[in-house]
Design a protein around this motif. Structure first.
Motif, PDB file in Angstrom:
ATOM      1  N   GLN A 134       1.010  -1.228  -0.005  1.00 32.73           N
ATOM      2  CA  GLN A 134       0.163   0.011   0.115  1.00 32.73           C
ATOM      3  C   GLN A 134       0.956   1.108   0.054  1.00 32.73           C
ATOM      4  N   LYS A 135       2.054   1.126   0.505  1.00 33.48           N
ATOM      5  CA  LYS A 135       2.943   2.378   0.290  1.00 33.48           C
ATOM      6  C   LYS A 135       3.617   2.651  -1.011  1.00 33.48           C
ATOM      7  N   LEU A 136       3.585   1.475  -1.970  1.00 28.33           N
ATOM      8  CA  LEU A 136       4.197   1.969  -3.236  1.00 28.33           C
ATOM      9  C   LEU A 136       3.285   2.666  -4.082  1.00 28.33           C
ATOM     10  N   ASP A 137       3.830   3.625  -5.047  1.00 30.86           N
ATOM     11  CA  ASP A 137       2.994   4.448  -5.738  1.00 30.86           C
ATOM     12  C   ASP A 137       2.142   3.644  -6.671  1.00 30.86           C
ATOM     13  N   PRO A 138       1.256   4.021  -7.323  1.00 27.17           N
ATOM     14  CA  PRO A 138       0.032   3.258  -8.088  1.00 27.17           C
ATOM     15  C   PRO A 138       0.853   2.332  -9.126  1.00 27.17           C
ATOM     16  N   LYS A 139       1.530   2.953 -10.101  1.00 27.85           N
ATOM     17  CA  LYS A 139       2.426   2.447 -11.078  1.00 27.85           C
ATOM     18  C   LYS A 139       3.172   1.247 -10.603  1.00 27.85           C
ATOM     19  N   HIS A 140       3.688   1.186  -9.539  1.00 31.71           N
ATOM     20  CA  HIS A 140       4.587   0.114  -8.891  1.00 31.71           C
ATOM     21  C   HIS A 140       3.703  -0.838  -8.388  1.00 31.71           C
ATOM     22  N   ARG A 141       2.648  -0.329  -7.663  1.00 31.55           N
ATOM     23  CA  ARG A 141       1.802  -1.068  -7.052  1.00 31.55           C
ATOM     24  C   ARG A 141       0.969  -2.240  -8.034  1.00 31.55           C
ATOM     25  N   SER A 142       0.396  -1.496  -9.074  1.00 32.95           N
ATOM     26  CA  SER A 142      -0.477  -2.426 -10.067  1.00 32.95           C
ATOM     27  C   SER A 142       0.470  -3.515 -10.553  1.00 32.95           C
ATOM     28  N   VAL A 143       1.827  -3.340 -10.868  1.00 32.17           N
ATOM     29  CA  VAL A 143       2.492  -4.307 -11.373  1.00 32.17           C
ATOM     30  C   VAL A 143       2.662  -5.547 -10.489  1.00 32.17           C
ATOM     31  N   ILE A 144       2.788  -5.234  -9.072  1.00 29.85           N
ATOM     32  CA  ILE A 144       3.071  -6.203  -8.043  1.00 29.85           C
ATOM     33  C   ILE A 144       1.805  -6.845  -7.831  1.00 29.85           C
ATOM     34  N   VAL A 145       0.438  -6.227  -7.700  1.00 28.00           N
ATOM     35  CA  VAL A 145      -0.735  -6.734  -7.574  1.00 28.00           C
ATOM     36  C   VAL A 145      -1.020  -7.686  -8.698  1.00 28.00           C
ATOM     37  N   LEU A 146      -0.829  -7.259  -9.985  1.00 25.38           N
ATOM     38  CA  LEU A 146      -1.326  -8.254 -11.012  1.00 25.38           C
ATOM     39  C   LEU A 146      -0.390  -9.529 -11.073  1.00 25.38           C
ATOM     40  N   ARG A 147       1.151  -9.062 -10.889  1.00 20.63           N
ATOM     41  CA  ARG A 147       2.005 -10.252 -11.385  1.00 20.63           C
ATOM     42  C   ARG A 147       2.023 -10.968 -10.029  1.00 20.63           C
ATOM     43  N   LEU A 148       2.261 -10.646  -8.815  1.00 24.22           N
ATOM     44  CA  LEU A 148       2.814 -11.358  -7.871  1.00 24.22           C
ATOM     45  C   LEU A 148       1.532 -11.861  -6.927  1.00 24.22           C
ATOM     46  N   ILE A 149       0.434 -11.124  -6.890  1.00 22.94           N
ATOM     47  CA  ILE A 149      -0.566 -11.489  -5.987  1.00 22.94           C
ATOM     48  C   ILE A 149      -1.476 -11.949  -6.795  1.00 22.94           C
ATOM     49  N   ASP A 150      -2.059 -11.647  -8.067  1.00 21.60           N
ATOM     50  CA  ASP A 150      -3.076 -12.029  -8.824  1.00 21.60           C
ATOM     51  C   ASP A 150      -2.596 -13.194  -9.580  1.00 21.60           C
ATOM     52  N   GLY A 151      -1.203 -13.347  -9.564  1.00 19.93           N
ATOM     53  CA  GLY A 151      -0.469 -14.266 -10.521  1.00 19.93           C
ATOM     54  C   GLY A 151      -0.757 -14.312 -12.182  1.00 19.93           C
ATOM     55  N   TYR A 152      -1.050 -13.184 -12.527  1.00 17.57           N
ATOM     56  CA  TYR A 152      -0.888 -13.058 -13.948  1.00 17.57           C
ATOM     57  C   TYR A 152       0.664 -13.229 -14.499  1.00 17.57           C
ATOM     58  N   SER A 153       0.691 -13.557 -15.595  1.00 15.95           N
ATOM     59  CA  SER A 153       1.954 -13.669 -16.576  1.00 15.95           C
ATOM     60  C   SER A 153       2.588 -12.189 -16.515  1.00 15.95           C
ATOM     61  N   THR A 154       3.868 -12.060 -16.890  1.00 16.29           N
ATOM     62  CA  THR A 154       4.349 -10.769 -17.139  1.00 16.29           C
ATOM     63  C   THR A 154       3.933 -10.102 -18.269  1.00 16.29           C
ATOM     64  N   GLU A 155       3.379 -10.917 -19.267  1.00 13.70           N
ATOM     65  CA  GLU A 155       2.974 -10.503 -20.791  1.00 13.70           C
ATOM     66  C   GLU A 155       1.514  -9.848 -20.467  1.00 13.70           C
ATOM     67  N   GLU A 156       0.738 -10.760 -19.474  1.00 10.04           N
ATOM     68  CA  GLU A 156      -0.578 -10.434 -19.289  1.00 10.04           C
ATOM     69  C   GLU A 156      -0.691  -9.237 -18.446  1.00 10.04           C
ATOM     70  N   THR A 157       0.085  -8.949 -17.506  1.00 12.85           N
ATOM     71  CA  THR A 157       0.279  -7.791 -16.842  1.00 12.85           C
ATOM     72  C   THR A 157       0.498  -6.447 -17.739  1.00 12.85           C
ATOM     73  N   SER A 158       1.496  -6.733 -18.582  1.00 13.72           N
ATOM     74  CA  SER A 158       1.752  -5.577 -19.488  1.00 13.72           C
ATOM     75  C   SER A 158       0.642  -5.299 -20.358  1.00 13.72           C
ATOM     76  N   LYS A 159      -0.184  -6.326 -20.671  1.00 15.39           N
ATOM     77  CA  LYS A 159      -1.429  -6.223 -21.631  1.00 15.39           C
ATOM     78  C   LYS A 159      -2.243  -5.373 -20.702  1.00 15.39           C
ATOM     79  N   ILE A 160      -2.688  -5.790 -19.531  1.00 20.39           N
ATOM     80  CA  ILE A 160      -3.785  -5.214 -18.801  1.00 20.39           C
ATOM     81  C   ILE A 160      -3.403  -3.727 -18.574  1.00 20.39           C
ATOM     82  N   LEU A 161      -2.067  -3.470 -18.214  1.00 17.62           N
ATOM     83  CA  LEU A 161      -1.576  -2.053 -17.953  1.00 17.62           C
ATOM     84  C   LEU A 161      -1.448  -1.331 -19.251  1.00 17.62           C
ATOM     85  N   ASN A 162      -1.717  -1.988 -20.336  1.00 16.13           N
ATOM     86  CA  ASN A 162      -1.175  -1.462 -21.634  1.00 16.13           C
ATOM     87  C   ASN A 162       0.186  -0.663 -21.298  1.00 16.13           C
TER      88      ASN A 162
END
Lengths: 190, 144
Positions: A134-162
């Motif tokens: 929660q202390k990370l800034d939003p752009k770093h938080r979003s990659v952590i949430v998608l990749r490491l908490i939700d378990g999306y692949s790096t490719e999916e993470t990049s697609k979701i975040l465009n």
């Protein structure tokens, strides 16, 4: 209202088509299948609070209203997650605007843990890491949430975040370094 | 060199490495206990994050969502509500106006000797333009 029975193994795309044709049951099934992951994304982005539920409802309402735009080019989960991320980022912006006029900015650095020794159980590591996220800034938080908490692949993470994959990778590296710094004083065994 | 190895360490966790990158990183991991510790620490943080099972939404999420969705559908949008109220009010006025017009036309037709457009609207000696154009009508009446 169409209430015909829907096969359990109906694909997400089939359910969307049925929902477009007026099947409330198909729409409820879509919600049932995806709500846990959407809850995880929103929770990871904005933390545990009442707004998690409100944003979750808004995600599905927005999807319902624009269902006809869904062409099945990306997975439905990815599509819903993108909406969840955008709405969460809006909420974070709103909070930031509110914080400008309050003293909350003063506690932005470091975790708000009054007594670090009170964290001993293994579950507390999870709480500390969550607080650090929660202390990370939003752009770093979003990659952590998608990749490491939700378990999306790096490719999916990049697609979701465009964003390009390279950017997703560098944000992930930077976010993990920041996380390590934040939790260092509290979790020595990690 | 240290930066390159550090980048490779992070990259190895999220993307495939080339064979050269893999052998370079493996060599460094064998030789550097500090790098190994860093790698293990990262893996642990990632494991904790992956296990940080998130609570679901509040109970009855689907039911509340469905209620909200379908009650929203029943409510007309604010602009549509305005249009509806106007059309409802004007419907009565328009209906009354049509009845008055029919009565007027019937009365004029009954009293007039000739069936003409002028007689329909109770005008005499005026063309259809005069009947609908008040300015032309005024000029016409002044000339007469």
């Amino acid at each position: 209202m169409v209430t015909a029975s829907i096969p359990d193994k109906a694909s997400d795309y089939e359910l969307v088509k049925l929902a477009i044709n007026g099947s409330q049951y198909a729409f409820t099934e879509i919600v049932r299948r995806h709500k846990t992951k959407i809850a995880s994304t929103i929770h990871g982005m904005i933390g545990q609070c009442d707004q998690v539920d409100d944003i979750g409802q808004e995600v599905f309402i927005r999807f319902y209203r624009k269902m006809t735009n869904f062409r099945g080019e990306s997975a439905l989960g990815t599509y819903l997650t993108r909406i969840a991320i955008n709405l969460s980022l809006n909420e974070l912006k709103r909070r930031k605007r509110r914080n400008i006029f309050s003293f909350n900015q003063l506690v932005e650095e470091g975790l708000d843990i009054a007594d670090p020794s009170s964290f001993e159980a293994p579950d507390d590591n999870i709480n500390i890491v969550r607080m650090a996220v929660q202390k990370l800034d939003p752009k770093h938080r979003s990659v952590i949430v998608l990749r490491l908490i939700d378990g999306y692949s790096t490719e999916e993470t990049s697609k979701i975040l465009n964003i390009p994959i390279g950017t997703a990778l560098s944000r992930l590296a930077r976010a993990q370094k920041k996380l390590k710094e934040l939790i260092k004083p509290y979790i020595y065994e990690l | 060199m240290k930066n390159i190895i550090e980048k490779l360490l992070y990259k190895s966790l999220d993307a495939p490495l080339s064979s050269e990158e893999t052998s370079l990183l493996n060599n460094e991991l064998k030789n550097s206990s500090k790098l190994r510790a860093e790698y293990n620490k990262l893996k642990e943080i990632r494991n904790v994050l992956a296990e940080s099972g998130v609570p679901d939404f509040k109970p009855y999420f689907e039911e509340r969502l469905t209620d909200r969705l379908y009650s929203d559908q029943k409510k007309p949008a604010p602009f549509n509500a305005l249009i509806n109220s106007f059309s409802y009010s004007f419907r009565e006025i328009a209906f009354a106006a049509i009845i008055i017009l029919i009565l007027l036309v019937t009365y004029n037709l009954k009293n007039g000797n000739i069936y003409s457009v002028e007689n329909l609207f109770g005008k005499s000696g005026s063309s259809i333009e005069y009947a609908f154009d008040p300015i032309q009508n005024l000029i016409g009446s002044n000339n007469q």
